[in-house]
Design a protein around this motif. Sequence first.
Motif, PDB file in Angstrom:
ATOM      1  N   HIS A   1       0.855  -1.187   0.000  1.00 14.99           N
ATOM      2  CA  HIS A   1       0.000   0.000   0.000  1.00 14.99           C
ATOM      3  C   HIS A   1       0.893   1.240   0.000  1.00 14.99           C
ATOM      4  O   HIS A   1       1.572   1.538   0.976  1.00 14.99           O
ATOM      5  CB  HIS A   1      -0.910   0.012   1.234  1.00 14.99           C
ATOM      6  CG  HIS A   1      -1.791   1.221   1.306  1.00 14.99           C
ATOM      7  ND1 HIS A   1      -2.782   1.472   0.386  1.00 14.99           N
ATOM      8  CD2 HIS A   1      -1.811   2.265   2.188  1.00 14.99           C
ATOM      9  CE1 HIS A   1      -3.391   2.610   0.695  1.00 14.99           C
ATOM     10  NE2 HIS A   1      -2.810   3.103   1.775  1.00 14.99           N
ATOM     11  N   ARG A   2       0.893   1.966  -1.127  1.00 13.62           N
ATOM     12  CA  ARG A   2       1.736   3.153  -1.271  1.00 13.62           C
ATOM     13  C   ARG A   2       1.016   4.438  -0.883  1.00 13.62           C
ATOM     14  O   ARG A   2       1.651   5.420  -0.524  1.00 13.62           O
ATOM     15  CB  ARG A   2       2.227   3.274  -2.718  1.00 13.62           C
ATOM     16  CG  ARG A   2       3.154   2.140  -3.150  1.00 13.62           C
ATOM     17  CD  ARG A   2       3.515   2.306  -4.628  1.00 13.62           C
ATOM     18  NE  ARG A   2       4.501   1.318  -5.050  1.00 13.62           N
ATOM     19  CZ  ARG A   2       4.221   0.097  -5.439  1.00 13.62           C
ATOM     20  NH1 ARG A   2       2.941  -0.296  -5.440  1.00 13.62           N
ATOM     21  NH2 ARG A   2       5.160  -0.743  -5.814  1.00 13.62           N
ATOM     22  N   GLY A   3      -0.310   4.434  -0.987  1.00 17.61           N
ATOM     23  CA  GLY A   3      -1.060   5.654  -0.760  1.00 17.61           C
ATOM     24  C   GLY A   3      -1.207   6.467  -2.027  1.00 17.61           C
ATOM     25  O   GLY A   3      -0.465   6.278  -2.998  1.00 17.61           O
ATOM     26  N   ALA A   4      -2.161   7.390  -2.031  1.00 19.44           N
ATOM     27  CA  ALA A   4      -2.456   8.162  -3.237  1.00 19.44           C
ATOM     28  C   ALA A   4      -1.288   9.028  -3.679  1.00 19.44           C
ATOM     29  O   ALA A   4      -1.071   9.234  -4.873  1.00 19.44           O
ATOM     30  CB  ALA A   4      -3.690   9.041  -2.988  1.00 19.44           C
ATOM     31  N   SER A   5      -0.509   9.532  -2.728  1.00 22.46           N
ATOM     32  CA  SER A   5       0.608  10.418  -3.077  1.00 22.46           C
ATOM     33  C   SER A   5       1.940   9.887  -2.577  1.00 22.46           C
ATOM     34  O   SER A   5       2.911  10.647  -2.483  1.00 22.46           O
ATOM     35  CB  SER A   5       0.364  11.828  -2.513  1.00 22.46           C
ATOM     36  OG  SER A   5       0.180  11.772  -1.099  1.00 22.46           O
ATOM     37  N   GLY A   6       1.996   8.593  -2.253  1.00 26.27           N
ATOM     38  CA  GLY A   6       3.251   8.001  -1.804  1.00 26.27           C
ATOM     39  C   GLY A   6       3.550   8.201  -0.332  1.00 26.27           C
ATOM     40  O   GLY A   6       4.649   7.862   0.128  1.00 26.27           O
ATOM     41  N   LEU A   7       2.603   8.720   0.430  1.00 24.40           N
ATOM     42  CA  LEU A   7       2.856   9.048   1.836  1.00 24.40           C
ATOM     43  C   LEU A   7       2.588   7.889   2.793  1.00 24.40           C
ATOM     44  O   LEU A   7       2.922   7.992   3.972  1.00 24.40           O
ATOM     45  CB  LEU A   7       1.999  10.248   2.256  1.00 24.40           C
ATOM     46  CG  LEU A   7       2.498  11.618   1.806  1.00 24.40           C
ATOM     47  CD1 LEU A   7       1.445  12.680   2.100  1.00 24.40           C
ATOM     48  CD2 LEU A   7       3.810  11.969   2.494  1.00 24.40           C
ATOM     49  N   ALA A   8       1.999   6.800   2.309  1.00 18.46           N
ATOM     50  CA  ALA A   8       1.714   5.679   3.208  1.00 18.46           C
ATOM     51  C   ALA A   8       3.018   5.161   3.818  1.00 18.46           C
ATOM     52  O   ALA A   8       3.986   4.907   3.113  1.00 18.46           O
ATOM     53  CB  ALA A   8       1.006   4.564   2.455  1.00 18.46           C
ATOM     54  N   GLY A   9       3.028   5.015   5.130  1.00 24.02           N
ATOM     55  CA  GLY A   9       4.210   4.523   5.818  1.00 24.02           C
ATOM     56  C   GLY A   9       5.153   5.598   6.305  1.00 24.02           C
ATOM     57  O   GLY A   9       6.151   5.288   6.969  1.00 24.02           O
ATOM     58  N   GLU A  10       4.881   6.872   6.000  1.00 18.88           N
ATOM     59  CA  GLU A  10       5.754   7.945   6.491  1.00 18.88           C
ATOM     60  C   GLU A  10       5.381   8.272   7.946  1.00 18.88           C
ATOM     61  O   GLU A  10       4.723   9.260   8.247  1.00 18.88           O
ATOM     62  CB  GLU A  10       5.610   9.181   5.604  1.00 18.88           C
ATOM     63  CG  GLU A  10       6.130   8.985   4.193  1.00 18.88           C
ATOM     64  CD  GLU A  10       7.634   8.749   4.152  1.00 18.88           C
ATOM     65  OE1 GLU A  10       8.350   9.343   4.983  1.00 18.88           O
ATOM     66  OE2 GLU A  10       8.088   7.981   3.291  1.00 18.88           O
ATOM     67  N   VAL A  11       5.840   7.408   8.855  1.00 17.96           N
ATOM     68  CA  VAL A  11       5.432   7.506  10.263  1.00 17.96           C
ATOM     69  C   VAL A  11       6.382   8.363  11.087  1.00 17.96           C
ATOM     70  O   VAL A  11       6.195   8.503  12.299  1.00 17.96           O
ATOM     71  CB  VAL A  11       5.347   6.094  10.888  1.00 17.96           C
ATOM     72  CG1 VAL A  11       4.262   5.281  10.204  1.00 17.96           C
ATOM     73  CG2 VAL A  11       6.695   5.370  10.797  1.00 17.96           C
ATOM     74  N   GLN A  12       7.367   8.948  10.449  1.00 23.43           N
ATOM     75  CA  GLN A  12       8.351   9.752  11.171  1.00 23.43           C
ATOM     76  C   GLN A  12       7.716  10.932  11.904  1.00 23.43           C
ATOM     77  O   GLN A  12       8.240  11.395  12.921  1.00 23.43           O
ATOM     78  CB  GLN A  12       9.396  10.257  10.169  1.00 23.43           C
ATOM     79  CG  GLN A  12      10.440  11.209  10.729  1.00 23.43           C
ATOM     80  CD  GLN A  12      11.501  10.507  11.542  1.00 23.43           C
ATOM     81  OE1 GLN A  12      11.239   9.526  12.223  1.00 23.43           O
ATOM     82  NE2 GLN A  12      12.710  10.995  11.467  1.00 23.43           N
ATOM     83  N   TYR A  13       6.566  11.395  11.399  1.00 24.98           N
ATOM     84  CA  TYR A  13       5.933  12.572  11.990  1.00 24.98           C
ATOM     85  C   TYR A  13       4.533  12.288  12.532  1.00 24.98           C
ATOM     86  O   TYR A  13       3.725  13.200  12.671  1.00 24.98           O
ATOM     87  CB  TYR A  13       5.886  13.706  10.954  1.00 24.98           C
ATOM     88  CG  TYR A  13       7.263  14.174  10.542  1.00 24.98           C
ATOM     89  CD1 TYR A  13       7.972  15.091  11.307  1.00 24.98           C
ATOM     90  CD2 TYR A  13       7.873  13.653   9.409  1.00 24.98           C
ATOM     91  CE1 TYR A  13       9.253  15.501  10.942  1.00 24.98           C
ATOM     92  CE2 TYR A  13       9.149  14.054   9.031  1.00 24.98           C
ATOM     93  CZ  TYR A  13       9.831  14.980   9.812  1.00 24.98           C
ATOM     94  OH  TYR A  13      11.098  15.380   9.451  1.00 24.98           O
ATOM     95  N   VAL A  14       4.251  11.021  12.835  1.00 26.40           N
ATOM     96  CA  VAL A  14       2.976  10.700  13.474  1.00 26.40           C
ATOM     97  C   VAL A  14       2.938  11.354  14.855  1.00 26.40           C
ATOM     98  O   VAL A  14       3.864  11.175  15.655  1.00 26.40           O
ATOM     99  CB  VAL A  14       2.807   9.173  13.597  1.00 26.40           C
ATOM    100  CG1 VAL A  14       1.618   8.835  14.479  1.00 26.40           C
ATOM    101  CG2 VAL A  14       2.636   8.551  12.219  1.00 26.40           C
ATOM    102  N   PRO A  15       1.905  12.137  15.169  1.00 26.66           N
ATOM    103  CA  PRO A  15       1.884  12.853  16.455  1.00 26.66           C
ATOM    104  C   PRO A  15       1.943  11.902  17.653  1.00 26.66           C
ATOM    105  O   PRO A  15       1.281  10.863  17.672  1.00 26.66           O
ATOM    106  CB  PRO A  15       0.545  13.593  16.408  1.00 26.66           C
ATOM    107  CG  PRO A  15       0.209  13.700  14.958  1.00 26.66           C
ATOM    108  CD  PRO A  15       0.741  12.465  14.325  1.00 26.66           C
ATOM    109  N   GLN A  16       2.748  12.277  18.633  1.00 28.81           N
ATOM    110  CA  GLN A  16       2.853  11.523  19.885  1.00 28.81           C
ATOM    111  C   GLN A  16       2.961  12.509  21.048  1.00 28.81           C
ATOM    112  O   GLN A  16       3.707  13.481  20.978  1.00 28.81           O
ATOM    113  CB  GLN A  16       4.095  10.619  19.900  1.00 28.81           C
ATOM    114  CG  GLN A  16       4.017   9.399  19.023  1.00 28.81           C
ATOM    115  CD  GLN A  16       5.163   8.426  19.288  1.00 28.81           C
ATOM    116  OE1 GLN A  16       5.882   8.545  20.276  1.00 28.81           O
ATOM    117  NE2 GLN A  16       5.330   7.462  18.402  1.00 28.81           N
ATOM    118  N   THR A  17       2.221  12.251  22.110  1.00 31.65           N
ATOM    119  CA  THR A  17       2.350  13.045  23.327  1.00 31.65           C
ATOM    120  C   THR A  17       3.665  12.695  24.018  1.00 31.65           C
ATOM    121  O   THR A  17       4.010  11.507  24.112  1.00 31.65           O
ATOM    122  CB  THR A  17       1.168  12.748  24.271  1.00 31.65           C
ATOM    123  OG1 THR A  17      -0.054  13.002  23.566  1.00 31.65           O
ATOM    124  CG2 THR A  17       1.225  13.594  25.516  1.00 31.65           C
TER     125      THR A  17
END
Length: 377
Positions: A223-239
């Motif tokens: 799964h690549r995503g519509a714009s290739g962003l699938a899997g870019e977890v480097q900036y997933v928000p975390q408290t």
Amino acid sequence: MTRPLAGPQTLLRSLNARALLEALARRGRLTRAELMQETGLSRTAVTQVLRMLEAADFVVPAGEDRATKGPAATRVSLHPHLGFAAAVHLDHHTAHVVIVDPSGKVRAQDSAPVPTGRERADAIAGLIDGCRRSAPLHAVIVGAPGVVTADGQVRDDLGPDGGALRQTLGDLLGCPVRIENDVNLAALAELSGPVGDDTTSFALLTVLDDGMGAGIVIDGVLHRGASGLAGEVQYVPQTPLPVGAPVLNDEVIADLALAHGSDPARGLSGQLAAAEDGDPAAGEVVAEVARRIVLTCGTIALVLDPEVFVLAGAATHPQLAGAVRKVAAEFADRLPLRFTTAAFGTEAPLVGAISQAAAALRSTLFGRALSPEGRRR
């Protein structure tokens, strides 16, 4: 009496020919009897299709089978000069090039530091040309860090390249070039290995000194995503991180080391080694890295619910993998997460690129073999 339509007969012959070519790519030299067994085709169908493929120089005689009783049976194989494909793993500093044949067998390889900008494409093309010498090249698969869009544009720390790398490489090498995210290629490598044998849906999470990324496979499909962003977890928000802050990279590791009284110059690999040697401060750094990994996996699980998370890169280190499982156990009653470690290690992106390059080569060559122009060449 009406004549039978030619279309269905031609389609059937093409399907039979592709079945034989795939069997030869998969198994190597085969007799007619072995081709019948591999494809389920009759002896007559195998003989007719082989005659067509031999006339077009797509298959050649390859010795005799004298191991079985009775008259020796002739073996056939793909023509050794059909052509090759190139698989490239491009990291931030180095290009690793592998030349493969239609079966995926490695024929040559090389690696060298590469510059940035336009010179990067020139350096990669030079490495490929040096490996393939004068042999025909039909496809190139390049695994690169950063966001890769469907049209082959790469967006990394230097910004979007507008498809320049793909276009320039294609012009220099004279064949189609496909750019793929390197973590996605690592996930495809795992799909072809033990992980893919056990599950069809997983998330590969790789941790390196310069960041973290994921490759997502759902029902056996990347799964690549519509714009290739699938899997870019480097900036997933975390408290308690502010929105837009990186979850992990070398600067984050240095900050964590300072906060816990460890040496910030060690980097992630140094922190893992120190923790393994019993350094409590480094152990705290590793524990926090593990916590961030588990929170990232938990976020993925709540959205996609993969069967298993595959730890890759530095996350395969026993110290970090153990810490990840320990943190995950604390949340198991609310959100159970299953972990395993990658089978291919740091070579996974190149393994994935090799597999994709061989597949692209077979598609090109076999399509040509089945076309009227290809059969008349």
